[in-house]
Motif scaffolding. Structure first.
Motif, mmCIF file in Angstrom:
data_model
loop_
_atom_site.group_PDB
_atom_site.id
_atom_site.type_symbol
_atom_site.label_atom_id
_atom_site.label_comp_id
_atom_site.label_asym_id
_atom_site.label_seq_id
_atom_site.Cartn_x
_atom_site.Cartn_y
_atom_site.Cartn_z
ATOM 1 N N ARG A 11 0.709 -0.926 -0.236
ATOM 2 C CA ARG A 11 -0.201 -0.710 0.355
ATOM 3 C C ARG A 11 1.035 1.007 0.172
ATOM 4 N NH1 ARG A 11 -3.725 -1.730 4.863
ATOM 5 N NH2 ARG A 11 -2.153 -3.621 4.314
ATOM 6 N N GLU A 13 3.528 1.086 -1.285
ATOM 7 C CA GLU A 13 4.027 1.195 -2.372
ATOM 8 C C GLU A 13 2.960 2.037 -3.756
ATOM 9 O OE1 GLU A 13 7.511 0.822 -3.425
ATOM 10 O OE2 GLU A 13 8.572 0.696 -1.827
ATOM 11 N N ASP A 14 1.894 1.460 -3.488
ATOM 12 C CA ASP A 14 0.965 2.784 -4.809
ATOM 13 C C ASP A 14 0.888 3.575 -4.082
ATOM 14 O OD1 ASP A 14 0.896 -0.056 -5.190
ATOM 15 O OD2 ASP A 14 -1.221 -0.738 -4.069
ATOM 16 N N THR A 15 0.968 4.156 -3.347
ATOM 17 C CA THR A 15 0.856 5.119 -2.699
ATOM 18 C C THR A 15 2.009 6.262 -2.877
ATOM 19 O OG1 THR A 15 -0.226 5.118 -0.542
ATOM 20 C CG2 THR A 15 0.595 7.677 -0.628
ATOM 21 N N GLU A 17 4.008 5.121 -5.495
ATOM 22 C CA GLU A 17 3.418 5.316 -7.010
ATOM 23 C C GLU A 17 2.480 6.802 -7.822
ATOM 24 O OE1 GLU A 17 2.136 2.517 -10.357
ATOM 25 O OE2 GLU A 17 3.381 2.379 -8.986
#
Length: 114
Positions: A11, A13-15, A17
């Motif tokens: 999560r 890393e998604d943020t 990105e």
């Protein structure tokens, strides 16, 4: 022993990105200044294309960070503003913004690692 790639890491890393995409920081900053129409965002963010602004607003809306409101009028108006999660994200990013401002000046040349 917990590893670095635990439950929260994907999560996070998604943020990173999402907010690391070109113009996303500027769109979030503009949204942090209150509800705006598309043209107002475009005027506030010099150099962003209509296509890219539209794409970023859709991504941020899909992520639950920006809310889109349709105002029934003639012509129909659409406003975008930060959602509650967007407000907390912008607040969390403020120390990073201040840090980057303190670092401003000539950019140091980045050399590849040996």
């Amino acid at each position: 022993m917990s590893t670095i790639h635990d439950e929260a890491c994907p999560r996070f890393e998604d943020t990173l990105e999402l907010i690391g995409r070109r113009w996303t920081g500027s769109v979030l900053q503009a949204a942090g200044r209150g509800a705006r129409r598309f043209g107002e965002y475009r005027a506030m963010i010099e150099g962003i294309s209509d296509r890219l602004l539209s794409q970023r607003l859709k991504e941020l809306e899909s992520a639950g960070l920006v809310e889109r409101t349709v105002i029934p009028s003639t012509p129909v108006q659409i406003q975008y503003r930060l959602a509650p999660d967007g407000e907390t994200l912008v607040a969390a990013l403020m120390p990073l913004a201040h840090w980057s401002t303190r670092r401003s000046g000539p950019r140091a040349a980045v050399r590849p690692a040996d």
